[in-house]
Scaffold this active site. Sequence first.
Site, PDB file in Angstrom:
ATOM      1  N   LYS A   1       0.803  -1.221   0.000  1.00 52.79           N
ATOM      2  CA  LYS A   1       0.000   0.000   0.000  1.00 52.79           C
ATOM      3  C   LYS A   1       0.843   1.282   0.000  1.00 52.79           C
ATOM      4  O   LYS A   1       0.393   2.326  -0.486  1.00 52.79           O
ATOM      5  CB  LYS A   1      -0.938   0.002   1.211  1.00 52.79           C
ATOM      6  CG  LYS A   1      -2.089  -0.995   1.122  1.00 52.79           C
ATOM      7  CD  LYS A   1      -3.114  -0.576   0.097  1.00 52.79           C
ATOM      8  CE  LYS A   1      -4.356  -1.443   0.165  1.00 52.79           C
ATOM      9  NZ  LYS A   1      -5.390  -1.011  -0.803  1.00 52.79           N
TER      10      LYS A   1
ATOM     11  N   SER B   1       0.714 -10.027  -1.004  1.00 51.09           N
ATOM     12  CA  SER B   1       0.517  -8.579  -0.976  1.00 51.09           C
ATOM     13  C   SER B   1       0.735  -7.936   0.388  1.00 51.09           C
ATOM     14  O   SER B   1       0.882  -6.711   0.468  1.00 51.09           O
ATOM     15  CB  SER B   1      -0.900  -8.241  -1.468  1.00 51.09           C
ATOM     16  OG  SER B   1      -1.872  -8.878  -0.656  1.00 51.09           O
TER      17      SER B   1
END
Length: 677
Positions: free
Chosen positions: A53, A304
């Site tokens: 992110k 991720s």
Amino acid sequence: MSEVTLADVEEAKQVLRGVVRETPLDRSRTFSELTSSEFYLKLENLQKTGSFKMRGAYVKISSLSAAERRHGVVAASAGNHAQGVAYSASLLGVKSTIVMPEQASPAKVDATKGYGASLLLSGRTFDDAMKRAQEISRKEGMVLIHAFEDKKVISGQGTIGLEMADEQPELDEIIIPVGGGGLASGVAVAMKAINPKVKIIGVQSEAYPTVYRALGQGRVSKIESRETLADGIAVKEPGKITLKLLKRYLDGVVLVSDAEIAKAIFLLLERAKTLAEPAGAAGLAAVLSGAVNVRGKKCAVVISGGNIDMYTLDQMVAKGLEMEHRLLRLEFALADRPGALREIIDAVAEAKANVVDVAHQRMGSNVPLGRATVVLSVETQNSSHTKRLMAGGRLKPFGPYGRVGAAAVAAGSTLILLQMLIWFYSQTVIWSDGRTTVEGQVARFFFLESVSLFLIVLGSYSLYRGLEPPVGRADGRWSAAEVLVNALKSRRDVRIGVTVGILYAIFYAVVSSMVVYQPSVDFTQAYGVTSTSWSAVACCGGYGTIPMIVVYLLPQLHLGLQLVPLDLLLLVVVPILIAFNSAVASFAFRNRPRGSRHMWISGFGAAVALFTSCPTCAGYFLGGSLGGLAATSLAVALAPYQLAFVVLSLPVLLLTPLLVARNISKGLRDGCGIGGR
């Protein structure tokens, strides 16, 4: 806003140079062997702040004007995006406000504060937090940093694709978790521009299949809040920008369950020595579950993120051990006496398993008087070791009392079968000594059958009384045998089964003319009897001749019995099996796994077998209820071949409970959980 291009992603890469880590694209020998492929892991869980992110957040904030930076930025997030925005803003000297739901993880709240953001807890859900963030943006002029619906954010996430292309430009397939779509769309833009042949597969949670539905059905539908471990991809509605890109570049979307994600986290931790959060492991879960076939391909999975709560991690490890058959939780109902628990512990020790936890409970509405519930957590080596443990010694479902009962049922059934075969093939009475009197032959036959039925009844009761724990696993995951044991140990379901069995026996006795009531017949004139007596005759003539006893119970009341050996068999054995079916059907309906179907197999099987074991009953029932004279006539015509119908019906009555138990067990193994009704 124009579409994101490769040039945008390359520009973002320059912005991020020296700021973010170029995370490893690690070739995994373990997963290559497991999947028969050349398998790579893109380890974004090693990125700063623990997820990808930060890439998009930093690119977006760095693109702001000086005036916008002075006003600061605001974001709504329950996890990774919050930390990415907070850390990026602190690096660029921009004040940040993060709005998180009130029930956000304490660990993520503390981490976000640690990156220098002003934190505001507002609302119960992410939507509530987003509304508050939008309100702050309007009132205070702060720039709202969206998690995925932004060209700069998508470009930043796409830099992962450039790094993968630099190391392995000839990848055949890339599997990526999909929530709002920022990561998947950014990587797809970059990779498809460099290698148009590469396939990009998105992975979503079964609980939030937003993109899956949008691409498959051609329409976007908002999903209501649901429970899932993968909160990082639990997005109710994809973004308009990302969805447009995904429709153009994505080659497919698959769904994974929480159980499959848990297994992937466990294997990553144990085999690859890397920690992933549930959303981060979704791509690997899709491959390991078979939803994505990578056999013979060079493929990469994006891990991720790795921000997982420690309590959740503990659950994942336990779940992984259970799925690998290395942790077994068993629930026993033991006699509350000294030494009872030791017998179980000794049995576990004999199987060379290790008890890691014991919970003992005497109180509770589900604990019978004189017994205690014990939950054991047992460490085993693998599935074969678990099977040996369950099959060995005192952990068998039947104790000594039950095993004697099983032997009695087997002996009685064998004797019944022998008599059936002799009827069928020789039309004689077994062990006949050549006497011509029908009474002598019938007496011998009925004596043998009475012994057989006594063994079956006594053995069935012994089996029921001899059932021993385990009566279920503490995690709610039962084998088919444990499902049957639980059904027979449930007083409520056994009462239902016994009631249905008794009603069937009465129904059969009346409708099959076993019990005869002839108010218009004078027994003295018609049959020459004045008191309770019996006589024996050869019944039903021709093919399949069998002996029959006629008992004149109360001639004055015009009441009597007509007994053939097959009637006794059906009056005893079939009601027991129908009671068994009914108990299992009741248990199945109340305890079926969520989402499972076909839970009425046992009840349906019992009904079918009821009519096939008594075609005359079926005919009279249909004739009386539907007015079908043809049904009655057909049943009477088929009556001489009733033995053949019995041979067909008994396997049905035995098989249907097993099918139900197997169905429940399979639902539990798939992680559905018990949905008690």
